[in-house]
Scaffold this motif. Structure first.
Motif, mmCIF file in Angstrom:
data_model
loop_
_atom_site.group_PDB
_atom_site.id
_atom_site.type_symbol
_atom_site.label_atom_id
_atom_site.label_comp_id
_atom_site.label_asym_id
_atom_site.label_seq_id
_atom_site.Cartn_x
_atom_site.Cartn_y
_atom_site.Cartn_z
ATOM 1 N N ASP A 90 0.846 -1.191 0.000
ATOM 2 C CA ASP A 90 0.000 0.000 0.000
ATOM 3 C C ASP A 90 0.882 1.241 0.000
ATOM 4 N N ASP A 91 0.259 2.415 0.038
ATOM 5 C CA ASP A 91 1.027 3.657 -0.032
ATOM 6 C C ASP A 91 1.871 3.925 1.209
ATOM 7 N N ARG A 92 1.700 3.114 2.251
ATOM 8 C CA ARG A 92 2.529 3.235 3.466
ATOM 9 C C ARG A 92 3.602 2.154 3.525
ATOM 10 N N GLY A 93 3.703 1.335 2.469
ATOM 11 C CA GLY A 93 4.724 0.293 2.424
ATOM 12 C C GLY A 93 4.337 -1.008 3.093
ATOM 13 N N ASN A 94 3.078 -1.169 3.491
ATOM 14 C CA ASN A 94 2.618 -2.411 4.112
ATOM 15 C C ASN A 94 2.361 -3.473 3.057
ATOM 16 N N LEU A 95 2.682 -4.721 3.399
ATOM 17 C CA LEU A 95 2.404 -5.837 2.504
ATOM 18 C C LEU A 95 0.905 -6.112 2.491
ATOM 19 N N VAL A 96 0.352 -6.228 1.289
ATOM 20 C CA VAL A 96 -1.070 -6.495 1.096
ATOM 21 C C VAL A 96 -1.194 -7.610 0.078
ATOM 22 N N CYS A 97 -2.118 -8.535 0.326
ATOM 23 C CA CYS A 97 -2.403 -9.596 -0.642
ATOM 24 C C CYS A 97 -3.778 -9.365 -1.226
ATOM 25 N N LEU A 98 -3.856 -9.474 -2.533
ATOM 26 C CA LEU A 98 -5.131 -9.371 -3.240
ATOM 27 C C LEU A 98 -5.548 -10.767 -3.650
ATOM 28 N N PHE A 99 -6.789 -11.119 -3.362
ATOM 29 C CA PHE A 99 -7.321 -12.450 -3.641
ATOM 30 C C PHE A 99 -8.514 -12.342 -4.579
ATOM 31 N N GLU A 100 -8.648 -13.333 -5.449
ATOM 32 C CA GLU A 100 -9.793 -13.374 -6.354
ATOM 33 C C GLU A 100 -11.043 -13.909 -5.669
ATOM 34 N N SER A 101 -10.851 -14.693 -4.590
ATOM 35 C CA SER A 101 -12.011 -15.328 -3.953
ATOM 36 C C SER A 101 -11.745 -15.585 -2.474
ATOM 37 N N GLU A 102 -12.830 -15.875 -1.761
ATOM 38 C CA GLU A 102 -12.720 -16.291 -0.357
ATOM 39 C C GLU A 102 -11.901 -17.568 -0.263
ATOM 40 N N TRP A 103 -12.081 -18.458 -1.229
ATOM 41 C CA TRP A 103 -11.354 -19.727 -1.213
ATOM 42 C C TRP A 103 -9.849 -19.483 -1.198
ATOM 43 N N GLY A 104 -9.372 -18.575 -2.056
ATOM 44 C CA GLY A 104 -7.942 -18.275 -2.093
ATOM 45 C C GLY A 104 -7.430 -17.724 -0.780
ATOM 46 N N LEU A 105 -8.221 -16.869 -0.151
ATOM 47 C CA LEU A 105 -7.847 -16.321 1.154
ATOM 48 C C LEU A 105 -7.797 -17.422 2.195
ATOM 49 N N GLU A 106 -8.843 -18.234 2.264
ATOM 50 C CA GLU A 106 -8.896 -19.304 3.264
ATOM 51 C C GLU A 106 -7.773 -20.311 3.064
ATOM 52 N N TYR A 107 -7.492 -20.671 1.821
ATOM 53 C CA TYR A 107 -6.406 -21.608 1.523
ATOM 54 C C TYR A 107 -5.068 -21.048 2.021
ATOM 55 N N THR A 108 -4.828 -19.795 1.736
ATOM 56 C CA THR A 108 -3.570 -19.173 2.148
ATOM 57 C C THR A 108 -3.488 -19.091 3.669
ATOM 58 N N GLN A 109 -4.586 -18.724 4.324
ATOM 59 C CA GLN A 109 -4.590 -18.643 5.777
ATOM 60 C C GLN A 109 -4.296 -20.000 6.410
ATOM 61 N N GLU A 110 -4.886 -21.062 5.872
ATOM 62 C CA GLU A 110 -4.665 -22.410 6.413
ATOM 63 C C GLU A 110 -3.216 -22.844 6.280
ATOM 64 N N ASN A 111 -2.527 -22.348 5.255
ATOM 65 C CA ASN A 111 -1.146 -22.748 4.988
ATOM 66 C C ASN A 111 -0.131 -21.693 5.420
ATOM 67 N N ALA A 112 -0.541 -20.796 6.300
ATOM 68 C CA ALA A 112 0.353 -19.723 6.737
ATOM 69 C C ALA A 112 0.313 -19.556 8.250
ATOM 70 N N PRO A 113 0.808 -20.545 8.993
ATOM 71 C CA PRO A 113 0.819 -20.387 10.451
ATOM 72 C C PRO A 113 1.719 -19.213 10.846
ATOM 73 N N GLY A 114 1.281 -18.492 11.840
ATOM 74 C CA GLY A 114 2.074 -17.359 12.312
ATOM 75 C C GLY A 114 1.873 -16.088 11.512
ATOM 76 N N ILE A 115 0.996 -16.113 10.528
ATOM 77 C CA ILE A 115 0.718 -14.923 9.724
ATOM 78 C C ILE A 115 -0.691 -14.440 10.048
ATOM 79 N N ARG A 116 -0.831 -13.137 10.194
ATOM 80 C CA ARG A 116 -2.145 -12.546 10.431
ATOM 81 C C ARG A 116 -2.585 -11.807 9.174
ATOM 82 N N PHE A 117 -3.816 -12.045 8.755
ATOM 83 C CA PHE A 117 -4.397 -11.370 7.598
ATOM 84 C C PHE A 117 -5.469 -10.422 8.108
ATOM 85 N N ARG A 118 -5.204 -9.123 8.028
ATOM 86 C CA ARG A 118 -6.116 -8.103 8.553
ATOM 87 C C ARG A 118 -6.985 -7.546 7.436
#
Length: 173
Positions: A139-167
Motif C-alpha cells: 500500500d502507499d505506506r509500504g505495508n504488505l497487502v495480498c489481493l485475492f480473487e475469492s474467499e477460497w484463495g484467502l482461506e487456503y492461504t490462511q490455512e497454509n500460513a501459520p504465524g501470519i495474520r491477515f487483517r
C-alpha cells in the motif's frame, strides 16, 4: 479558536484526513480505519506528459480517503492498482483527475475481490505458500497487502500460513 468553532486551514501537504491540530501537549487519536476495498482496477495515464499531474491527483485522492493505492513490490509506481469500496468510486476518480488535473486515464478491471494486510515475521512471510491467483503488493505506506480473487484463495492461504495474520483493515500509522 474554541471548541465548536469551525476553522479553515490551507494544507501545505502535512495534514491528512483525521489529523488533529492543537496547542499544548500532542494529542493522538486512533487513525480512521482504512477498510478493505472490494473492487480493484489498474489505472493508466493516457498521456506521459501529464505524469506529475497524474501522481499529484492520485496522492490527493488517496489522502482524502477516496481511494486506496497499491503498487507492485519493488516496481515503479506508474500504474497503480486502485482499491475502492464501491464501483462508482472509479468513475468519480477518473472524473476528478480529468476535471481537476487535466489527466485522461484508462481503467482496466482486475479479477481481485479481497484485500488483506499481512503481518508476520519476515521469515514466516517468506515461508508462505501463496494460493495461485494471489497478488502481493504494497500500500502507499509500504505495508504488505495480498489481493485475492475469492474467499477460497484467502482461506487456503490462511490455512497454509501459520504465524501470519491477515487483517481486513490497514494497520494504523
Amino acid at each position: 479558536a474554541y471548541p465548536g468553532d469551525i476553522l479553515g486551514l490551507t494544507n501545505p501537504g502535512v495534514f491528512l484526513l483525521g489529523d488533529t491540530v492543537c496547542l499544548g501537549p500532542p494529542v493522538r487519536f486512533l487513525d480512521i480505519p482504512r477498510f478493505a476495498p472490494e473492487h480493484f482496477g489498474v489505472l493508466r495515464n493516457r498521456r506521459a506528459e501529464k505524469y506529475k499531474q497524474f501522481q499529484k491527483g492520485l496522492q490527493q485522492l488517496s489522502e482524502e480517503g477516496v481511494v486506496q493505492l497499491f503498487h507492485e513490490i519493488g516496481a515503479g509506481r506508474t500504474e497503480p492498482i486502485l482499491g475502492v469500496v464501491g464501483q462508482l468510486q472509479f468513475e468519480v476518480i477518473q472524473f476528478r483527475l480529468q476535471s481537476e488535473y487535466g489527466v485522461e486515464t484508462i481503467l482496466d478491471p482486475t479479477p481481485y475481490r479481497l484485500a488483506r494486510w499481512v503481518e508476520g515475521t519476515p521469515e514466516a512471510i517468506r515461508g508462505v505458500y501463496w494460493a495461485s491467483a494471489t497478488r502481493r503488493v504494497e500500500d502507499d505506506r509500504g505495508n504488505l497487502v495480498c489481493l485475492f480473487e475469492s474467499e477460497w484463495g484467502l482461506e487456503y492461504t490462511q490455512e497454509n500460513a501459520p504465524g501470519i495474520r491477515f487483517r481486513d483493515t490497514a494497520p494504523d500509522g
